[in-house]
Motif scaffolding. Structure first.
Motif, mmCIF file in Angstrom:
data_model
loop_
_atom_site.group_PDB
_atom_site.id
_atom_site.type_symbol
_atom_site.label_atom_id
_atom_site.label_comp_id
_atom_site.label_asym_id
_atom_site.label_seq_id
_atom_site.Cartn_x
_atom_site.Cartn_y
_atom_site.Cartn_z
ATOM 1 N N GLU A 121 -13.060 -11.498 -4.600
ATOM 2 C CA GLU A 121 -13.891 -12.678 -4.392
ATOM 3 C C GLU A 121 -14.153 -12.823 -2.897
ATOM 4 N N ASP A 122 -13.772 -13.924 -2.286
ATOM 5 C CA ASP A 122 -14.023 -14.106 -0.859
ATOM 6 C C ASP A 122 -12.804 -13.814 0.010
ATOM 7 N N ARG A 123 -11.763 -13.258 -0.587
ATOM 8 C CA ARG A 123 -10.522 -13.006 0.159
ATOM 9 C C ARG A 123 -10.384 -11.532 0.523
ATOM 10 N N VAL A 124 -10.332 -11.252 1.816
ATOM 11 C CA VAL A 124 -10.106 -9.889 2.298
ATOM 12 C C VAL A 124 -8.600 -9.688 2.378
ATOM 13 N N ILE A 125 -8.098 -8.809 1.524
ATOM 14 C CA ILE A 125 -6.651 -8.601 1.430
ATOM 15 C C ILE A 125 -6.167 -7.557 2.422
ATOM 16 N N ALA A 126 -7.008 -6.555 2.707
ATOM 17 C CA ALA A 126 -6.617 -5.500 3.644
ATOM 18 C C ALA A 126 -7.859 -4.912 4.300
ATOM 19 N N THR A 127 -7.686 -4.480 5.548
ATOM 20 C CA THR A 127 -8.758 -3.820 6.296
ATOM 21 C C THR A 127 -8.132 -2.694 7.111
ATOM 22 N N ALA A 128 -8.719 -1.489 6.999
ATOM 23 C CA ALA A 128 -8.189 -0.339 7.744
ATOM 24 C C ALA A 128 -9.269 0.723 7.898
ATOM 25 N N ASP A 129 -9.123 1.562 8.909
ATOM 26 C CA ASP A 129 -9.996 2.724 9.070
ATOM 27 C C ASP A 129 -9.711 3.708 7.944
ATOM 28 N N THR A 130 -10.741 4.356 7.466
ATOM 29 C CA THR A 130 -10.598 5.323 6.381
ATOM 30 C C THR A 130 -9.569 6.397 6.733
ATOM 31 N N LYS A 131 -9.528 6.800 7.991
ATOM 32 C CA LYS A 131 -8.592 7.859 8.421
ATOM 33 C C LYS A 131 -7.130 7.442 8.254
ATOM 34 N N ASP A 132 -6.877 6.141 8.169
ATOM 35 C CA ASP A 132 -5.505 5.644 8.042
ATOM 36 C C ASP A 132 -5.067 5.462 6.590
ATOM 37 N N LEU A 133 -6.015 5.572 5.663
ATOM 38 C CA LEU A 133 -5.719 5.392 4.240
ATOM 39 C C LEU A 133 -5.282 6.706 3.610
ATOM 40 N N VAL A 134 -4.673 6.591 2.447
ATOM 41 C CA VAL A 134 -4.275 7.766 1.667
ATOM 42 C C VAL A 134 -4.878 7.611 0.275
ATOM 43 N N MET A 135 -5.513 8.681 -0.219
ATOM 44 C CA MET A 135 -6.072 8.666 -1.572
ATOM 45 C C MET A 135 -5.090 9.367 -2.500
ATOM 46 N N ILE A 136 -4.647 8.657 -3.534
ATOM 47 C CA ILE A 136 -3.730 9.219 -4.526
ATOM 48 C C ILE A 136 -4.254 8.844 -5.903
ATOM 49 N N GLU A 137 -4.508 9.844 -6.699
ATOM 50 C CA GLU A 137 -4.957 9.639 -8.083
ATOM 51 C C GLU A 137 -6.109 8.636 -8.194
ATOM 52 N N GLY A 138 -7.069 8.723 -7.295
ATOM 53 C CA GLY A 138 -8.247 7.871 -7.351
ATOM 54 C C GLY A 138 -8.071 6.486 -6.761
ATOM 55 N N ASN A 139 -6.919 6.205 -6.177
ATOM 56 C CA ASN A 139 -6.655 4.903 -5.551
ATOM 57 C C ASN A 139 -6.485 5.062 -4.049
ATOM 58 N N TRP A 140 -7.133 4.185 -3.297
ATOM 59 C CA TRP A 140 -6.911 4.136 -1.860
ATOM 60 C C TRP A 140 -5.630 3.341 -1.589
ATOM 61 N N TYR A 141 -4.761 3.896 -0.764
ATOM 62 C CA TYR A 141 -3.534 3.221 -0.342
ATOM 63 C C TYR A 141 -3.691 2.823 1.124
ATOM 64 N N PHE A 142 -3.547 1.524 1.372
ATOM 65 C CA PHE A 142 -3.713 0.964 2.714
ATOM 66 C C PHE A 142 -2.358 0.889 3.416
ATOM 67 N N PRO A 143 -2.323 1.191 4.727
ATOM 68 C CA PRO A 143 -1.057 1.049 5.452
ATOM 69 C C PRO A 143 -0.589 -0.408 5.431
ATOM 70 N N PRO A 144 0.718 -0.622 5.416
ATOM 71 C CA PRO A 144 1.236 -1.993 5.324
ATOM 72 C C PRO A 144 0.773 -2.897 6.466
ATOM 73 N N SER A 145 0.548 -2.335 7.635
ATOM 74 C CA SER A 145 0.108 -3.147 8.778
ATOM 75 C C SER A 145 -1.321 -3.652 8.609
ATOM 76 N N SER A 146 -2.080 -3.086 7.670
ATOM 77 C CA SER A 146 -3.470 -3.496 7.468
ATOM 78 C C SER A 146 -3.618 -4.588 6.410
ATOM 79 N N VAL A 147 -2.515 -4.944 5.764
ATOM 80 C CA VAL A 147 -2.533 -5.898 4.662
ATOM 81 C C VAL A 147 -2.306 -7.320 5.178
ATOM 82 N N ASN A 148 -3.091 -8.258 4.666
ATOM 83 C CA ASN A 148 -2.888 -9.670 4.974
ATOM 84 C C ASN A 148 -1.825 -10.189 4.001
ATOM 85 N N TRP A 149 -0.578 -10.059 4.393
ATOM 86 C CA TRP A 149 0.556 -10.384 3.518
ATOM 87 C C TRP A 149 0.615 -11.862 3.154
#
Length: 97
Positions: free
Chosen positions: A6-34
């Motif tokens: 919806e209107d909530r951005v939960i995580a933001t990161a550069d693509t180079k910092d993400l990991v793709m596993i089984e069709g899912n993007w994994y965001f580094p913990p520092s990029s997450v709005n905890w």
């Protein structure tokens, strides 16, 4: 990349910092709005990655994100990067550039 529900951005990161596993993007913990997530009692164990912890969005919906806090060493080797504590999101969360 952004993970947004919806209107909530939960995580933001550069693509180079993400990991793709089984069709899912994994965001580094520092990029997450905890502040938007809370621990969920849901537990899942993947046969090759290990035990996942789930997170719900504060105020709902439930179980929209998960992370492998201590993935199996074989999984890290298979993925080619240590993805411990990286966060992936349910299909209800839009992932975009």
């Amino acid at each position: 990349m952004k993970a947004k529900l919806e209107d909530r951005v939960i995580a933001t990161a550069d693509t180079k910092d993400l990991v793709m596993i089984e069709g899912n993007w994994y965001f580094p913990p520092s990029s997450v709005n905890w502040s938007l997530l809370e621990s969920s009692p849901t537990v899942y164990t993947c046969p090759w990655k290990g035990q996942a912890e789930y997170y719900s969005l504060v105020g709902g919906p439930k179980d929209v994100a998960w992370a492998y806090v201590a993935p199996h060493a074989d999984a890290v080797e298979r993925v080619g990067k240590d993805f411990a504590k990286f966060v992936a999101f349910d299909r209800a969360v839009a992932i975009s550039e």
